[in-house]
Design a protein around this motif. Structure first.
Motif, PDB file in Angstrom:
ATOM      1  N   ASP A  88      49.882  39.703  48.573  1.00 21.56           N
ATOM      2  CA  ASP A  88      48.827  40.509  47.965  1.00 21.56           C
ATOM      3  C   ASP A  88      48.885  40.438  46.444  1.00 21.56           C
ATOM      4  N   ALA A  89      50.087  40.352  45.897  1.00 23.73           N
ATOM      5  CA  ALA A  89      50.225  40.306  44.433  1.00 23.73           C
ATOM      6  C   ALA A  89      49.508  39.095  43.850  1.00 23.73           C
ATOM      7  N   VAL A  90      49.628  37.935  44.489  1.00 29.60           N
ATOM      8  CA  VAL A  90      48.990  36.749  43.911  1.00 29.60           C
ATOM      9  C   VAL A  90      47.482  36.746  44.138  1.00 29.60           C
ATOM     10  N   TYR A  91      46.996  37.501  45.116  1.00 25.98           N
ATOM     11  CA  TYR A  91      45.543  37.612  45.276  1.00 25.98           C
ATOM     12  C   TYR A  91      44.891  38.265  44.059  1.00 25.98           C
ATOM     13  N   SER A  92      45.690  38.930  43.235  1.00 29.80           N
ATOM     14  CA  SER A  92      45.147  39.522  42.011  1.00 29.80           C
ATOM     15  C   SER A  92      44.642  38.455  41.049  1.00 29.80           C
ATOM     16  N   GLU A  93      45.032  37.192  41.274  1.00 30.23           N
ATOM     17  CA  GLU A  93      44.598  36.098  40.404  1.00 30.23           C
ATOM     18  C   GLU A  93      43.144  35.690  40.670  1.00 30.23           C
ATOM     19  N   ILE A  94      42.561  36.192  41.749  1.00 29.63           N
ATOM     20  CA  ILE A  94      41.155  35.898  42.057  1.00 29.63           C
ATOM     21  C   ILE A  94      40.326  37.079  41.575  1.00 29.63           C
ATOM     22  N   ALA A  95      39.777  36.958  40.401  1.00 25.61           N
ATOM     23  CA  ALA A  95      38.991  38.045  39.816  1.00 25.61           C
ATOM     24  C   ALA A  95      37.536  37.941  40.254  1.00 25.61           C
ATOM     25  N   PRO A  96      36.845  39.073  40.412  1.00 28.39           N
ATOM     26  CA  PRO A  96      35.415  39.019  40.727  1.00 28.39           C
ATOM     27  C   PRO A  96      34.669  38.254  39.635  1.00 28.39           C
ATOM     28  N   LEU A 106      29.666  31.719  43.841  1.00 29.02           N
ATOM     29  CA  LEU A 106      30.385  31.100  44.950  1.00 29.02           C
ATOM     30  C   LEU A 106      31.315  30.000  44.451  1.00 29.02           C
ATOM     31  N   ARG A 107      30.822  29.184  43.526  1.00 26.66           N
ATOM     32  CA  ARG A 107      31.674  28.134  42.950  1.00 26.66           C
ATOM     33  C   ARG A 107      32.874  28.740  42.235  1.00 26.66           C
ATOM     34  N   ALA A 108      32.660  29.841  41.520  1.00 23.63           N
ATOM     35  CA  ALA A 108      33.757  30.463  40.769  1.00 23.63           C
ATOM     36  C   ALA A 108      34.824  31.007  41.708  1.00 23.63           C
ATOM     37  N   VAL A 109      34.420  31.706  42.758  1.00 20.15           N
ATOM     38  CA  VAL A 109      35.395  32.265  43.691  1.00 20.15           C
ATOM     39  C   VAL A 109      36.107  31.150  44.449  1.00 20.15           C
ATOM     40  N   ALA A 110      35.357  30.121  44.846  1.00 17.95           N
ATOM     41  CA  ALA A 110      35.967  28.994  45.560  1.00 17.95           C
ATOM     42  C   ALA A 110      36.997  28.293  44.678  1.00 17.95           C
ATOM     43  N   ALA A 111      36.668  28.092  43.408  1.00 21.41           N
ATOM     44  CA  ALA A 111      37.602  27.440  42.485  1.00 21.41           C
ATOM     45  C   ALA A 111      38.843  28.298  42.270  1.00 21.41           C
ATOM     46  N   ALA A 112      38.660  29.609  42.178  1.00 21.39           N
ATOM     47  CA  ALA A 112      39.799  30.498  41.988  1.00 21.39           C
ATOM     48  C   ALA A 112      40.718  30.487  43.205  1.00 21.39           C
ATOM     49  N   TYR A 113      40.145  30.472  44.392  1.00 24.04           N
ATOM     50  CA  TYR A 113      40.943  30.432  45.618  1.00 24.04           C
ATOM     51  C   TYR A 113      41.692  29.106  45.730  1.00 24.04           C
ATOM     52  N   ARG A 114      41.009  28.038  45.396  1.00 20.82           N
ATOM     53  CA  ARG A 114      41.671  26.725  45.399  1.00 20.82           C
ATOM     54  C   ARG A 114      42.857  26.724  44.445  1.00 20.82           C
ATOM     55  N   GLY A 115      42.648  27.221  43.230  1.00 24.45           N
ATOM     56  CA  GLY A 115      43.727  27.257  42.257  1.00 24.45           C
ATOM     57  C   GLY A 115      44.914  28.074  42.736  1.00 24.45           C
ATOM     58  N   LEU A 116      44.640  29.187  43.398  1.00 22.76           N
ATOM     59  CA  LEU A 116      45.701  30.024  43.944  1.00 22.76           C
ATOM     60  C   LEU A 116      46.542  29.253  44.958  1.00 22.76           C
ATOM     61  N   LEU A 117      45.882  28.531  45.856  1.00 18.96           N
ATOM     62  CA  LEU A 117      46.587  27.778  46.895  1.00 18.96           C
ATOM     63  C   LEU A 117      47.424  26.652  46.303  1.00 18.96           C
ATOM     64  N   VAL A 118      46.966  26.078  45.208  1.00 20.80           N
ATOM     65  CA  VAL A 118      47.709  24.985  44.569  1.00 20.80           C
ATOM     66  C   VAL A 118      48.909  25.532  43.794  1.00 20.80           C
ATOM     67  N   ARG A 119      48.721  26.626  43.076  1.00 24.60           N
ATOM     68  CA  ARG A 119      49.816  27.190  42.283  1.00 24.60           C
ATOM     69  C   ARG A 119      50.917  27.777  43.153  1.00 24.60           C
ATOM     70  N   HIS A 120      50.516  28.361  44.281  1.00 23.04           N
ATOM     71  CA  HIS A 120      51.461  29.043  45.158  1.00 23.04           C
ATOM     72  C   HIS A 120      51.383  28.395  46.543  1.00 23.04           C
ATOM     73  N   VAL A 121      52.117  27.313  46.730  1.00 25.28           N
ATOM     74  CA  VAL A 121      52.017  26.526  47.965  1.00 25.28           C
ATOM     75  C   VAL A 121      52.391  27.359  49.194  1.00 25.28           C
ATOM     76  N   LEU A 138      41.901  43.079  49.649  1.00 19.63           N
ATOM     77  CA  LEU A 138      40.657  43.758  50.006  1.00 19.63           C
ATOM     78  C   LEU A 138      39.587  43.552  48.940  1.00 19.63           C
ATOM     79  N   LEU A 139      40.006  43.510  47.671  1.00 18.31           N
ATOM     80  CA  LEU A 139      39.045  43.250  46.598  1.00 18.31           C
ATOM     81  C   LEU A 139      38.476  41.842  46.718  1.00 18.31           C
ATOM     82  N   VAL A 140      39.321  40.872  47.057  1.00 14.36           N
ATOM     83  CA  VAL A 140      38.841  39.501  47.255  1.00 14.36           C
ATOM     84  C   VAL A 140      37.864  39.453  48.423  1.00 14.36           C
TER      85      VAL A 140
END
Length: 264
Positions: A88-96, A106-121, A138-140
């Motif tokens: 949950d802590a790293v989900y804070s990296e996906i800002a609205p 949609l592109r912004a949220v998708a890019a943020a989610y992609r970046g999260l998955l790459v930074r935190h394997v 829940l915010l995401v």
């Protein structure tokens, strides 16, 4: 402490965010000063990023914090609790995203989610393991649902659109993150890793058919790096998904049913 048997009996309760009881142990005056859930969670994220999910343990985390392993159990009951808190802590990296047309959001949220998955394997294998009921998760979820609602698709299509976009991003980001880590562990850049892998494949006659189209594909990419190629592929794939959503929205607006699936 919640036992494994208790969690099996009541799997819906197996979330740190659903625990309403008091901690299993009362804090004593001899506990390490300054130790709290926030500090433990931050250390968990750092350790998971550095060493990966397989090596993560309460004992290893305690050493990182310079405390005893038993000290951690004053704040959480199990290692799973820590993993859920870290997730949950790293989900804070996906800002609205800021106010914009839904396509850009949609592109912004998708890019943020992609970046999260790459930074935190380590996030990929955990994403479907927990209920994801923490405040940042829940915010995401709320952000994603708001974007999907803004597409203008009928409500019965929201789930499918969400799955099409974010399961694609999950797969893309997971593969990207794992490849980046594999290259780093080999002491190579991603481009060096690809060159060595391609050379090894070309030395195998039985794989001639597999690689026969590779020169043409590489020429079409214009000598792009792995990173440039990946950025291009991600953008094209996302554009295709957005175009599909637009087409479905237009069909719904005109009152047309979705086309019948092609026979196998």
């Amino acid at each position: 402490m919640v036992s494994a048997a208790d969690r099996v009996k009541n799997p819906v309760r197996s979330s740190v965010w659903l625990e309403t009881r008091q901690p299993a142990r009362s804090r004593r005056t001899d506990q390490p000063a300054g130790l709290d859930r926030e500090r433990i969670t931050a250390a968990s994220v750092r350790l998971l990023d550095a060493e990966g999910l397989a090596r993560f343990s309460m004992r290893r985390l305690a050493a990182e914090l310079n405390v005893t392993a038993m000290s951690l159990y004053w704040y959480v009951d199990t290692k799973d609790d820590l993993l859920e808190l870290a997730l949950d802590a790293v989900y804070s990296e996906i800002a609205p995203p800021p106010a914009a047309p839904w396509q850009d959001r949609l592109r912004a949220v998708a890019a943020a989610y992609r970046g999260l998955l790459v930074r935190h394997v380590w996030v990929s294998p955990l994403a479907g393991r927990f209920l994801n009921l923490g405040p940042h998760a829940l915010l995401v979820t709320r952000t994603v649902r708001d974007v999907i609602r803004a597409t203008g698709l009928p409500p019965e299509s929201h789930g499918g659109a969400l799955s099409a976009v974010f399961q694609f991003v999950y797969g893309f980001g997971t593969a990207e993150g794992r490849f980046a880590r594999r290259s780093a562990e080999a002491g190579l850049s991603q481009d060096e890793y690809v060159r060595q892998a391609r050379a090894a494949i070309q030395e195998q006659p039985r794989l001639d058919g597999f690689v026969e189209d590779s020169p043409g594909l590489m020429a079409a990419r214009g000598g792009a790096t792995v990173e440039e190629t990946r950025e291009r592929d991600f953008a094209v794939a996302l554009d295709l998904l957005i175009a599909g959503i637009d087409a479905m929205r237009e069909r719904a607006r005109q009152g047309l049913s979705s086309p019948a699936p092609c026979p196998p």
